[in-house]
Design a protein around this motif. Structure first.
Motif, PDB file in Angstrom:
ATOM      1  N   LEU A 138       0.984  -0.853   0.062  1.00 52.68           N
ATOM      2  CA  LEU A 138       0.087   0.172  -0.442  1.00 52.68           C
ATOM      3  C   LEU A 138       1.122   1.345   0.121  1.00 52.68           C
ATOM      4  O   LEU A 138       0.667   1.779  -0.429  1.00 52.68           O
ATOM      5  N   HIS A 184      -8.923  -3.518   0.851  1.00 50.94           N
ATOM      6  CA  HIS A 184      -7.526  -4.009   0.408  1.00 50.94           C
ATOM      7  C   HIS A 184      -7.206  -5.269   0.759  1.00 50.94           C
ATOM      8  O   HIS A 184      -6.499  -6.021   0.388  1.00 50.94           O
ATOM      9  N   ARG A 231      -8.695  -8.442   0.001  1.00 49.67           N
ATOM     10  CA  ARG A 231      -7.321  -8.744  -1.860  1.00 49.67           C
ATOM     11  C   ARG A 231      -6.952  -9.243  -1.201  1.00 49.67           C
ATOM     12  O   ARG A 231      -6.101 -10.741  -1.286  1.00 49.67           O
ATOM     13  N   SER A 232      -6.411  -9.435  -0.260  1.00 48.00           N
ATOM     14  CA  SER A 232      -4.379  -9.644   0.649  1.00 48.00           C
ATOM     15  C   SER A 232      -4.542 -11.140   0.923  1.00 48.00           C
ATOM     16  O   SER A 232      -4.444 -12.381   1.058  1.00 48.00           O
ATOM     17  N   ASP A 242      -5.424 -10.657  -4.585  1.00 47.39           N
ATOM     18  CA  ASP A 242      -4.517  -9.831  -5.409  1.00 47.39           C
ATOM     19  C   ASP A 242      -3.140 -10.493  -6.004  1.00 47.39           C
ATOM     20  O   ASP A 242      -2.526  -9.820  -6.471  1.00 47.39           O
TER      21      ASP A 242
END
Length: 442
Positions: A343, A361, A364-365, A370
């Protein structure tokens, strides 16, 4: 390219309940892994890999309850006995085992890996890690995490001791002279007399030299200090495959560090970490992806993120600067790499982010979106070939499946691997490649 399968979490995060999972057997039944190992052996997979953690995730809200309830990164067993069992039903595939240099003692680990290398006929890789998880640390008597750079100093001494022990008995010293009944030449068996900052070890190793003498050494540090450690001793590096720019930066930094250590960058490959959902068609694969993502809860995401970083993200304020979060994580001796590092790279230290955006985020991780490839075997093979060329054409991919175990992995082996082989993109074993070191040195 070389292909490895990451089986570290094949049984966690609800995979055991998805369609296509084993029925009538459950983790840690070794037969689950023995059957998959046979498929992987026939399919040309080079390595079956097990990461490890010895503590139940407890960073999120200071409790193990959420991890236990949802099965997030637990249960975890020492997989060395399972590897021994898998080796008895396979001939070619290698096995990667993880131990922490932050907590373990090098004599114990060197002795164990020597034994496993004998059992497997020279097919063992050792993934040495610098631990960042407080749940693990507390099981070894630590009240807090060791400072980041100190962990790597300990790792380098740890590996130095292991190497000295593995070489403390010369292969030529073993005589086995039946007529004289003389077993070995004492001149070829040497104490190591190590007295360092972290360890004191007399030696020698009370074992016979194994087929590889040293297992293939693997390291995954992505920070500047971690890359420096990789360059010092790693035969193979694990890299995070979230984006091409990050992969290329890692490759360049590793190459520069290898040259500085007097090593040839062409001889040290990177296995890029990714998840794959392979379907008969692109549409089928996308449908499976949505079903996987729907199985994650917000609490599962929080547990996984906090455990991997070593920092309790449940304490985040409504909004914050990314740079401030990174500095707070560093002060806690947790890891500023991973999601936080990505990030900061993408948005900069001064970027103001809300808690909601951070967890978007984070979803997604934690779920692997990702770094997830989704599609038919041909679609994914196209992406891998392009990425392999753009990241230096050295190493390959460490593939995990978010689908049920074993179905998701079997489809990688039986659909993707033949497609890569048809294109001539897959590293094939030569007749003289007897050990795992032979395979990855080629």
């Amino acid at each position: 390219m070389h292909l490895a399968l990451d089986l570290s979490f094949a049984h966690t995060e609800g995979r055991w309940a998805l369609p296509g999972s084993f029925v009538g057997r459950a983790f840690p039944d070794p037969r689950l892994y023995m059957e998959l190992a046979q498929v992987a052996d026939r399919g040309g997979i080079d390595l079956l890999f097990f990461g490890d953690g010895s503590g139940i995730p407890s960073t999120w809200q200071g409790s193990i309850d959420a991890a236990v309830a949802w099965g997030v990164q637990w249960p975890r067993h020492d997989m060395s006995p399972v590897i021994a069992a898998m080796s008895t039903v396979t001939e070619r595939v290698g096995f990667g085992l993880t131990y922490s240099s932050t907590f373990m003692h090098p004599f114990y680990v060197a002795r164990l890996l020597n034994s496993l290398d004998h059992v497997t006929g020279g097919r063992i890789a050792f993934n040495v890690v610098a631990s960042t998880r407080l749940a693990d640390a507390q099981n070894y008597g630590f009240d807090q995490l060791m400072e980041h750079d100190r962990r790597y100093e300990r790792m380098e001494e740890f590996i130095g001791v292991c190497k000295a022990l593995w070489h403390s008995v010369e292969p030529e010293a073993i005589l086995r002279e039946r007529d004289t009944r003389r077993f070995a030449d004492p001149a070829g068996v040497h104490p190591i007399d190590h007295d360092g900052e972290f360890f004191k070890v007399k030696g020698p190793l009370a074992s016979l030299p194994s087929p590889q003498v040293e297992p293939v050494l693997v390291q995954a540090g992505a920070s500047p200090r971690g890359i420096e450690a990789s360059a010092a001793f790693a035969d193979l590096v694990f890299g995070f495959g979230a984006n091409l720019a990050g992969q290329q930066r890692h490759r360049r930094a590793l190459d520069e560090a290898l040259v500085a250590k007097g090593r040839d960058p062409k001889r040290v490959g990177i296995l890029w970490d990714l998840q794959a959902i392979v379907g008969a068609t692109d549409e089928e694969a996308r449908t499976r992806k949505q079903a996987v993502l729907a199985s994650w809860t917000e609490e599962m995401v929080g547990v996984a993120l906090s455990h991997n970083a070593g920092y309790d993200f449940s304490t985040l304020p409504d909004s914050f600067r990314l740079g401030d979060l990174r500095e707070e994580v560093i002060r806690a001796n947790a890891t500023p790499a991973g999601l936080i590092g990505l990030l900061v790279e993408e948005y900069g230290e001064d970027h103001l982010i809300t808690r909601e955006e951070f967890f978007e985020h984070g979803f997604r991780s934690a779920t692997g979106v990702d770094h997830m490839l989704v599609g038919s075997a041909a679609t994914i093979a196209d992406q891998l070939e392009e990425n392999f060329a753009e990241t230096g054409s050295r190493g390959g991919y460490m593939i995990s499946s978010p689908l049920a175990f074993p179905a998701g992995y079997v489809e990688v082996i039986e659909l993707l691997t033949p497609e890569l082989r048809r294109r001539g993109a897959l590293a094939e074993r030569e007749p003289g490649q007897r050990t795992l070191r032979d395979v990855f040195a080629s």
